[in-house]
Design a protein around this motif. Sequence first.
Motif, mmCIF file in Angstrom:
data_model
loop_
_atom_site.group_PDB
_atom_site.id
_atom_site.type_symbol
_atom_site.label_atom_id
_atom_site.label_comp_id
_atom_site.label_asym_id
_atom_site.label_seq_id
_atom_site.Cartn_x
_atom_site.Cartn_y
_atom_site.Cartn_z
ATOM 1 N N VAL A 1 1.220 -1.363 -0.369
ATOM 2 C CA VAL A 1 0.364 0.096 0.111
ATOM 3 C C VAL A 1 0.920 1.354 -0.313
ATOM 4 N N ILE A 2 0.529 2.187 0.229
ATOM 5 C CA ILE A 2 1.028 3.457 -0.777
ATOM 6 C C ILE A 2 0.126 4.390 -0.040
ATOM 7 N N ASP A 3 0.566 5.177 0.800
ATOM 8 C CA ASP A 3 0.153 6.742 2.237
ATOM 9 C C ASP A 3 -0.159 7.734 0.934
ATOM 10 N N ILE A 4 -0.628 8.436 1.567
ATOM 11 C CA ILE A 4 -0.872 10.500 1.125
ATOM 12 C C ILE A 4 0.548 10.816 0.838
ATOM 13 N N ASN A 5 1.424 10.046 1.285
ATOM 14 C CA ASN A 5 2.587 11.144 1.138
ATOM 15 C C ASN A 5 3.167 10.151 0.623
ATOM 16 N N GLY A 6 3.000 8.613 -0.274
ATOM 17 C CA GLY A 6 3.926 8.599 -1.093
ATOM 18 C C GLY A 6 5.089 7.380 -0.356
ATOM 19 N N CYS A 7 4.375 7.256 0.802
ATOM 20 C CA CYS A 7 4.912 6.312 2.032
ATOM 21 C C CYS A 7 4.797 4.994 2.098
ATOM 22 N N MET A 8 5.264 3.496 1.933
ATOM 23 C CA MET A 8 5.188 2.360 1.622
ATOM 24 C C MET A 8 5.164 1.280 2.467
ATOM 25 N N GLY A 9 3.850 0.344 2.407
ATOM 26 C CA GLY A 9 3.992 -0.832 3.479
ATOM 27 C C GLY A 9 3.503 -1.887 3.247
ATOM 28 N N TYR A 10 3.283 -3.316 3.655
ATOM 29 C CA TYR A 10 3.393 -3.877 3.421
ATOM 30 C C TYR A 10 2.722 -4.975 3.997
#
Length: 546
Positions: free
Chosen positions: A368-377
Amino acid sequence: MKTSKTKNLIIIKCLTLFFIFLALPQFSNAIDHLGLKIVKGAYSDESIIAFRTGATESFDPPFDAHKLFSNNASVPSIYSKSLENYSLSINSLPPLDLSVQIPVYLKFNNSGTFTINIENNVSLPNLLVQLVDLRDNSVYEINGAQMMFSFNASGAETGASAWFEIRITPTNIQPVVTASGPLTFCSNDSVVLTSSQGDSYLWSTGQTTCSVTVKTSGEVSVTVFDSNGNSAISDSLSITVIPAPVAVINTIGNSSFCPGDSVILYAGYAGIYVWNTGETSNSITVKSAGSYSFTLWNQNNCSAVSQTVIVDILASPIPEITSNTSLAFCDGDSVILNSSCAELFFWSNGQNTKSITVKTHGDYFVKVIDINGCMGYDTVEVRVNFLPLVDLGPDSDLPAGSEVILDAQNSGSTYIWSTGVTTQDITVNTPGEYFVKVTDALGCSNSDTIDFNLIIGIEKFSQEIIELQVFPNPNNGRFNLSFKPFDSDQVMVGIYNNTGKQIMWEKINGTESYNNNFDLSTMAPGVYFFKLMYSENTITKKIMIQ
């Protein structure tokens, strides 16, 4: 320097001001004085300014004399005033200590040409006696015992304002200014200037303390006053301020970024850099949160400190995959995987929706990519359980008087036979169709059906002979059932569910062809059985309603 001459001519078209300024060291009790005389044609007036022991700047009855003004409009007047604003023809002042300023007033009722005579009877040495015209601040030295000049005036003068000022200044006494450091310095520095001793001070910067702090370029001097108001002016000091460099941090990238990213901080000015990290290049790459700044020195060794840039490391999103049911399910079923909220979704199966439907075994992850462009799995394992293998064997004949054992196998499972029996195996001794549903320990179910046909004489009486057909099969509850005629006229036909409950039945003539449409769409989906019965014979046909 303008010098006094009898032919000096000053044209006055409005009220102007002149001052006399005196500055002397203390002297003996001899009466030093200035004689002032104004002349217009045949008329004149005189006034005296004296310096004597015991006199004050206020009105002193023993020494001072009031001014008497003539009633003759043609007679001009010249006089001075005390601190109480008395108009005096004789104004006695204390003996001179430092400089002194004496205002001189004029009064006349008509215009014309006037002559001022000044008699200098001040006997002290090393004095500078000057006449100041306050209209244009012209200064005239009174070098000798006398000074005379003329001027024209238009209109009348009421005497409300001084015209002249006489200055007397000691030429051998001057304030000395000392500096705390170099007079040339950087713009973020300063110098402290301190005057030699006096009773009060007036700097050219407007400050009135003994010492002043100077931060700007320019000429700086100080006027020092004694207790009697006498003053002296110092030499000017030239202050030079060198501009400091401009220290500004620029950024390449955002100062708030995702873990693993970075931002470049750089300064565009040439010079020597020292960052608060200890680095000395004009740019640094920052990967950690914190406060960053640098100090810059230019070629003049002037320095400046930049603004502080705050670097933040944003938190990565932590997605969570949830499911609408167990992640372990039976073959043929499915599970919906749902990701927690984010801006973008990238599943391992290539889908980009928030939820996906999974029917096969394997590991499934979502980025997933949040509104800040940071990613998580996040990752989950989906397990598809095999259905139990149920095989009752092929359809076969069942001779009269014989029996067969049907075994559903899959020990440890639960069973439900079409006969209602719940054991693993059953014994069959009559023709017909037999059905079993097996559910294993994981909850997965499977089933199978077997048909036994009755042998009549040397011919086989079966579905194949009478061509018993159900179409379509499977179906949605609406289907057609047909078969060919045979040699019995008393035939019963019926439809049953998988528990043996009769749904419908009727009696028909078997010597005629049978073709009938059925509508069981209101019934629950599942396995149903069509039975044709005559005499002691039964033919069973399985019907699947979905």
